[in-house]
Design an enzyme around this catalytic site. Structure first.
Site, mmCIF file in Angstrom:
data_model
loop_
_atom_site.group_PDB
_atom_site.id
_atom_site.type_symbol
_atom_site.label_atom_id
_atom_site.label_comp_id
_atom_site.label_asym_id
_atom_site.label_seq_id
_atom_site.Cartn_x
_atom_site.Cartn_y
_atom_site.Cartn_z
ATOM 1 N N LYS A 204 -1.472 1.069 -3.945
ATOM 2 C CA LYS A 204 -1.594 -0.093 -3.045
ATOM 3 C C LYS A 204 -1.144 0.346 -1.655
ATOM 4 C CE LYS A 204 0.014 -4.931 -2.780
ATOM 5 N NZ LYS A 204 0.889 -5.941 -3.400
ATOM 6 N N SER B 48 -1.347 -10.142 -4.664
ATOM 7 C CA SER B 48 -1.863 -9.427 -3.521
ATOM 8 C C SER B 48 -2.348 -8.016 -3.861
ATOM 9 C CB SER B 48 -0.788 -9.346 -2.437
ATOM 10 O OG SER B 48 0.338 -8.675 -2.930
ATOM 11 N N SER C 208 2.192 -10.729 -7.705
ATOM 12 C CA SER C 208 1.130 -9.904 -7.133
ATOM 13 C C SER C 208 0.678 -8.721 -7.953
ATOM 14 C CB SER C 208 1.568 -9.405 -5.747
ATOM 15 O OG SER C 208 1.594 -10.497 -4.862
#
Lengths: 485, 483
Positions: A83, A158, A182
């Site tokens: 990420k 997210s 997330s």
């Protein structure tokens, strides 16, 4: 991904063994996966930065080690993506934000160092909600991530890119971060495994901070076993992170074999109430039944504060945004990142941050600043932290009689792109089953347990007491095994 | 109307650690800009602070020395504001309120009062925090529309020592600052080098009619860098406030900056513009727990403090009060003195020599006593030679200068150069007789009553003996021979 691909059916362990035996090389794996990424990323948009040069360099180094008969790391040759909230030395790290569009960290996050030491191949950086603020991965300067299972729908957020990359076969493992759900939410929406460790289990050094007391880095994978392997590599105390725990790292892989015989699993009443879509409930109960069939006993528990959407969501959005408003102050155009030229200092600050941050980030900075401001601190921030204590006590009490808790991850499966963008509060409600977990600091996983009537993936959330990741993995492995078809 | 002034001081002191408070970068002064840096003190995305234990040790040490109470549990808080020399957009500090405790509270520092007595200035607290960087607004850059930022100083460990508004005059403020400085240097907590900005002072000044108990509106004077400037700035501000009230004006709460070159105060900002720092506990750091064992260990390692040392000197050494003050002002000088006496030097002579020639050399060469090539034992030997009569005091001073240059002992220099004092009457006799024979006119005049010529004869004698004649003996013999 082609069925005859070199690793279509393998777990990480199998892949590493193949490299040791010479069945395939790290370079072969890396070449194949980049070809696939180039094919699929224009549609899925999971990757922000693809680093072929770095990946091939690492792959060749692994192959060299293998050829020389050296001991290979636990993740040797495994294609992994991160990420874009994790600092990678020399490789652009953006947090999906314009304000860090050109930021190249001069250092690696601790977890990245550990991955490199384990000989993993880092393919690139994954798309996300800007600064990890969002539940859909639509709040990105680089465009939304599309759900590989249905490209008209969101991945959840997210860590949307981290989940999508696994689901689309663009990586065997990925890392995301979980502050209010997330990791677990995108794992559920994309039909992959995603784990949020206990707060303090994994070092946050190099994790670009959203909410410091809630953030944790978590592994994504296709299988529980691979998630366990990755967790084992990244977990452990780090002297560079004052909040990382001095707790030894057990053998998470071994834990996957333990089964659930004799365990008590609690179902929080409040997480099965109104608003929960019926096919989600059914899929979750399917998972619960599997556990019962395999020797676990099921009971009901109550989480009066943690399960109350108003309290949990409110406490989360005050604590998280307060901490974020402070953590994001450093993005001021002075030292790195985007700077809007201006005539004086104040204008530079205002223009840089107004243009550099997206709408949701600005919204949360303002919320958080307000919650900390003179005259409001006691009514908002302090009060929210007190509610947080009550939430933690709810879980403590529940774990007196239960080993694990089981619940849905979200009231619905993946919603349509754009569906909730106009109503931030509606978007926030996707997190009602996940935020209290971060507030309490306990670990949780999302493991696939079925599909919706429209064929969309649904995840089962399993929660455990602090540092009980082994128990969570044991139960997840059972669910996975039984529902693998 | 007679007014009295009420003054409180906040002193930021830099701790004498090797590295910064939250990272391993060097805390040394200077260095090329932006070279003592790392992700943590640069405030890079993803960086995290880790507390330097030595910082806490030193803070506890000075707090105990000032009689403070060490809080068993304290936290670090974020003080949020935007400025280019504050990379994170917040400063990690400590706070004091109903909920928050800083590291140390209470305590006090004694100062002399105008009437010759002493009073205790109470401390509110001592807390730890990180320093910010430096903004450079040199003309050449400002002309180009730029300012530069040097981050080297970011994260350098500071303690903030806050006093209650117990100071009544600018003189007391000056004495408070010198006492505080001495305490910090004595305990090794700070190097106290004012040129390196090791102590920065903020003063809060208000006035009220004599006898009034309520405090007047206070004005803050920020960032004064010397004790004298602080005294002057306070005097300036007191006068300004008095003038304002006497012409019917009102004192507004404000922040002032002192300009030492022009001896004036410039307003920085008024109350309306002051920042809301939105303090909250830093979630990247865990609460600091200081248990009794730690406190006791630090307590046991505290060196003898200035007051105690002064008292002990008065009891043990036969020297004057003024000499005690001079000798104990600096711990290393005090140690040097004691070592010299322990090596056999008579204490009054040792005090004179240290106050005189030793300190002259230290000042001239800008060195510390530890760098002096004359050890305390060597000084004691030199003093012993004078005491025994082997050399005169004036010879001894040239010997001392040699010792400073060469590092040799007094006795070896005296021997090498043949400087032993001539006290033997037999030796001197012959020389005196020769002088008398060579100067018949002067002898006549002296015998005729011109006493001043004794100086002439002594001078001749000293020249003839290369200064080595024992002055007392020489004088006595001359008088005998000249009648």
């Amino acid at each position: 991904m082609a069925d005859d691909s070199v690793f279509s059916a393998q777990t990480a362990r199998g892949l590493v063994q193949g490299i040791r035996r010479g069945t395939h090389t790290a370079r072969e794996i890396t070449e194949e996966i980049f070809a696939h990424i180039h094919n699929t990323n224009p549609d899925i948009n999971a990757f922000i930065t693809i680093d072929e040069e770095g990946a091939f360099k690492a792959a060749d180094a692994v192959d060299q080690k293998a050829a020389e008969g050296q001991v290979l790391g636990l993740l040797a040759g495994i294609p992994i993506a991160l990420k874009d909230v994790l600092c990678t030395k020399g490789l652009r790290t953006t947090c999906a934000s314009k304000i860090l569009d050109n930021f190249i960290p001069p250092y690696d996050a601790t977890v990245v160092t550990r991955l490199r030491q384990a000989d993993a191949i880092i393919l690139g950086k994954l798309n996300m909600d800007e600064f990890a603020m969002g539940s859909s991965s639509e709040n990105s300067h680089f465009g939304a991530v599309k759900n590989p299972r249905d490209q008209t729908r969101v991945t959840g957020g997210s860590s949307g890119g981290s989940a999508a990359a696994i689901a689309a076969g663009q990586a065997l493992m990925t890392l995301g971060s979980d502050t209010g759900g997330s990791v677990r939410l995108p794992a559920s929406f994309c039909g992959v495994v995603g784990l949020k460790p206990t707060y303090g289990r994994v070092s946050r050094y190099g994790l670009i901070a959203y909410a410091s007391s809630l953030d944790q880095i978590g592994p994504f994978a296709r299988t529980v076993e691979d998630a366990a392997t990755l967790l084992g590599v990244i977990a452990g105390h780090d002297p560079r992170d004052s909040t990382s725990a001095h707790v030894p790292v057990p053998d998470y892989l071994l834990a996957c074999q333990r089964g659930v015989d004799g365990l008590t699993i609690g179902l929080p009443t409040e997480f099965f109430g109104e608003g929960l879509q019926s096919d989600v409930r059914n899929a979750v109960m399917q998972g619960v039944e599997v556990l019962e069939k395999n020797g676990a006993s099921i009971r009901e528990v109550s989480l009066p504060t943690a399960g109350h959407p108003a309290f949990a969501i409110a406490a989360y959005y005050i604590v998280a945004t307060a901490e974020a408003s402070s953590n994001l102050s450093r993005y001021d155009g002075v030292k790195y990142g985007f700077r809007d030229e201006a005539e004086n200092l104040i204008d530079m600050y205002v223009q840089t941050r107004s243009k550099g941050f997206g709408a949701e980030v600005k919204r949360r900075i303002m919320l958080g600043t307000y919650a900390l401001s003179a005259g409001y601190y006691d009514a908002y921030y302090r009060k929210a932290q007190q509610v947080r204590t009550l939430i933690r006590r709810d879980f403590d009490r529940a774990f007196e009689s239960c080993d694990l808790l089981a619940s849905p991850v979200s009231p619905t499966p993946a919603f349509k792109l754009g569906e909730k963008l106009d109503d931030p509060l509606q978007m926030y409600l996707s997190d009602i089953y996940t935020v209290s977990v971060n507030l309490a600091g306990i670990p949780g996983i999302s493991v696939p347990c079925g599909t919706s009537t429209e064929g969309l993936p649904i995840g089962l959330q399993l929660l455990g007491n602090t540092f009980s990741e082994e128990t969570i993995l044991s139960a997840s492995a059972v669910v996975e095994r039984e529902l693998a078809s | 109307m007679n007014y009295e002034s009420v003054i409180g001081l906040e002193v930021h002191a830099q701790l004498a650690t090797t590295t910064k408070i939250f990272c391993g970068c060097s805390a040394e002064f200077g260095g090329d800009p932006n070279t003592h840096v790392c992700p943590v003190c640069l405030g890079l995305p993803g960086a995290l602070p880790v507390l330097n234990q030595n910082v806490v040790e030193l803070a506890i040490r000075v707090a105990l020395s000032a009689g403070c109470t060490i809080q068993p549990r304290s936290r670090f808080l974020r003080k949020n504001y935007f400025y280019p020399d504050l990379p994170k957009g917040y400063q990690i500090s400590q706070f004091q309120s109903n909920e928050e405790m800083p590291l140390a509270t209470g305590g006090g520092v004694d100062v002399p009062t105008a009437d010759g007595g002493r009073k205790t200035i109470r401390l509110t607290r001592i807390h730890m925090e990180e320093d910010a960087g430096k903004s450079i607004h040199q003309e050449v850059f400002v002309a180009a529309g730029e300012s530069l930022v040097d981050v080297n100083r970011c994260g350098v460990p500071l303690i903030e020592i806050v006093s209650e508004p117990d100071l009544s005059t600018s003189e007391e403020a000056f004495h408070y600052l010198t006492s505080l400085h001495q305490l910090l240097v004595y305990t090794g907590v700070s190097e106290g080098d004012m040129e390196k900005g090791h102590m920065r002072i903020d003063a809060n000044v208000s006035i009220r009619p004599v006898g009034e108990t309520q405090l007047g509106t206070k004005v803050e004077i920020k960032n004064v860098n010397s004790f004298r400037n602080c005294q002057r700035a306070i005097e300036s501000e007191i006068q300004r406030q008095i003038d304002l009230l006497e012409t019917g004006g009102e004192i507004e709460q404000a922040t002032m900056l002192y300009d030492p070159d022009r001896n004036i105060l410039r307003a920085m900002r008024t109350k309306e513009e002051s920042d809301d720092y939105r303090y909250f506990p830093d979630p990247d750091l865990v609460p600091l727990v200081v248990d009794n064992a730690w406190v006791e260990r630090v307590q046991s390692q505290i060196p003898e403090l200035p007051e105690d040392k002064r008292e002990r000197f008065a009891e043990v050494y036969d020297i004057s009060g003024d000499q005690i003050d001079v000798l104990t002002a600096d711990r290393d000088i005090a140690d040097y003195f004691e070592a010299a006496v322990a090596a056999g030097a008579q204490s009054r002579l040792a005090a004179n020599w240290i106050q005189g020639d030793v300190m002259r050399v230290l000042n001239d060469r800008k060195i510390a006593v530890g760098d002096l090539r004359v050890s305390a034992e060597y000084l004691a030997e030199l003093i012993g030679l004078i005491d025994k009569g082997d050399i005169s005091t004036s010879i001894a001073r040239t010997v001392f200068d040699d010792m400073v240059e060469t590092g040799e002992s007094a006795s070896s220099i005296v021997e090498k150069k043949g400087l032993v004092q001539i006290s033997d009457a037999g030796e001197l006799d012959g020389v005196i007789d020769q002088i008398i024979a060579d100067n018949p006119e002067e002898v006549e005049r002296f015998k005729g009553g011109d006493q001043k010529l004794m100086g002439f004869f002594m001078g001749q004698l000293m020249r003839a003996t290369k200064g080595q004649a024992n002055p007392q003996k020489a004088s006595q013999l001359l008088r005998e021979k000249l009648g």
